[in-house]
Enzyme design. Structure first.
Site, PDB file in Angstrom:
ATOM      1  CG  ASP A  14      -2.028   1.000   1.154  1.00 33.53           C
ATOM      2  OD1 ASP A  14      -2.194   1.627   0.102  1.00 33.53           O
ATOM      3  OD2 ASP A  14      -2.743   1.164   2.166  1.00 33.53           O
ATOM      4  CG  ASP A 108      -3.310   3.927  -3.622  1.00 38.89           C
ATOM      5  OD1 ASP A 108      -4.217   3.175  -4.033  1.00 38.89           O
ATOM      6  OD2 ASP A 108      -3.460   4.690  -2.653  1.00 38.89           O
ATOM      7  CD  GLU A 109      -5.538  -0.803  -1.592  1.00 34.03           C
ATOM      8  OE1 GLU A 109      -5.243  -1.578  -0.655  1.00 34.03           O
ATOM      9  OE2 GLU A 109      -6.555  -0.074  -1.571  1.00 34.03           O
TER      10      GLU A 109
END
Length: 370
Positions: A14, A108-109
């Site tokens: 993350d 983003d993860e």
């Protein structure tokens, strides 16, 4: 652990305050300062906040006005999705150096299954550390990671040592880890459900584990079975390299509240065109059309209609959205409208029978190296 489970080595990576961190990286003058991405203007809503801003209570989905009251020195910056996509692609390419089993959740993860990896490294903990270091060296951003036997525990663990940290929950520690957790930390337990659990005396994983399957089914419906299993460390969802899109949507927040349906129809036309554009880009169509209405008092309402065939045409989407708009009288003036398509014509992927049989034959070993 005594329960027989498919044993995997899962990493959840993350990025730390991704949008805000990108802005600070690209503009060194913003480093160390409280910034909010998006949220500008009197109707703006924040997409992300830097850690400096979060100390004041500023967070995503908050109105820019409220954020400015909480943090008078807050700096607003514009979103730059092309830049985010560029960096997300570079980060993802690092993941693929270690495994092809990469399941992005957003820009983003992502989940990574490194049970069998390209580096031949038996330690998921060391792999996560190496990935995070490479992201910092090659992209210039920090990331946090959670490492454990399944996606559920790994995702919770990735939030523990943020920013720029990681946490490993070994197989023998999973049950105790979950028992000690505040119920609000459980992925899938939202604010409303947490309040309901509190009212029933469920404050921690241990409290949840004490409830029978019948009790959870009765009080939490379909989610009851999910809660019953995850608190026992049972979550067999595989890392899916090609996640199946379940819905596609577009929405608009208006600079002024709309009270006339005539004005709303004009806005819906633009939204329907955007939905059609996104459907064409993704090469999908859907059967269920949902109209989302957010009123000036921030209450939310959805109205849906399922068609007997798949659609992607702008005119059909717009006509159905119009029908839904006129379906019931509006409760108040409107600040946001959105259209989504679900029940898409995507084909669900599956693992081979050989892979499934292999998973069934493996049990959790307390000395399994993480």
């Amino acid at each position: 652990m005594s329960v027989d489970l498919p044993i995997r080595k899962i990493i959840h990576v993350d990025m730390d305050a991704f949008y805000a961190s990108v802005a600070q990286m690209d503009n060194p003058d913003l480093k160390g300062k409280p910034i909010a991405v998006g949220g500008g203007g009197k109707r703006g809503v924040i997409s992300a906040a830097s850690y400096e801003a979060r100390k004041f209570g500023v967070k995503s989905a908050m109105s820019g006005r409220l954020a400015e009251k909480l943090c008078p020195d807050l700096i607003f910056v514009k979103t730059d999705f092309e830049r985010y996509k560029e960096l997300s692609y570079r980060i993802r390419s690092i993941f693929f150096d270690y495994t092809d089993l990469v399941e992005p959740l957003s820009m983003d993860e992502a989940y990574l299954d490194v049970t069998e990896n390209k580096k031949g490294n038996p330690s998921a903990t060391l792999i996560a550390k190496e990935i995070r270091q490479r992201i910092f060296n090659e992209v210039g951003l920090t990331a946090s990671a959670g490492i454990s036997i399944n996606k559920f525990v790994a995702k919770i663990a990735s939030d523990y040592n943020k920013p720029n940290g990681q946490k490993t929950v070994n197989p023998e520690d999973v049950l105790l880890f979950l028992e000690d957790l505040d119920i609000r930390k459980f992925y899938g337990v939202g604010k409303v459900t947490a309040e309901k659990m509190y009212q029933k005396g469920i404050f921690t994983g241990k409290d949840l584990k004490a409830k029978s399957l019948e009790y959870l089914d009765e009080n939490f419906g379909k989610s009851g079975r999910y809660y019953y299993h995850v608190v026992r460390g049972i979550h067999n969802s595989e890392v899916k390299p090609n996640r199946i899109r379940k819905s596609l949507a577009a929405e608009r927040t208006f600079s002024e509240n709309l009270s006339s349906e005539i004005f709303m129809l004009e806005k819906l036309e633009h939204i329907a065109m955007e939905v059609n554009k996104r459907l064409s880009k993704s090469k999908v169509a859907g059967k269920t059309i949902t109209l989302k209405i957010k009123y000036s008092d921030f209450t939310l309402q959805t109205r849906s209609k399922t068609l007997p065939y798949f659609v992607s045409d702008t005119s059909i989407i717009l006509e159905t959205a119009k029908q839904l708009l006129y379906q019931d009288k509006l409760k108040n003036s409107v600040r946001l409208l959105g259209i989504s398509l679900s029940n898409l014509n995507t084909v669900k992927s599956s693992y081979t029978k050989a892979t499934k049989d292999k998973e069934k034959s493996v049990s959790v070993q307390l000395k399994f190296e993480f």
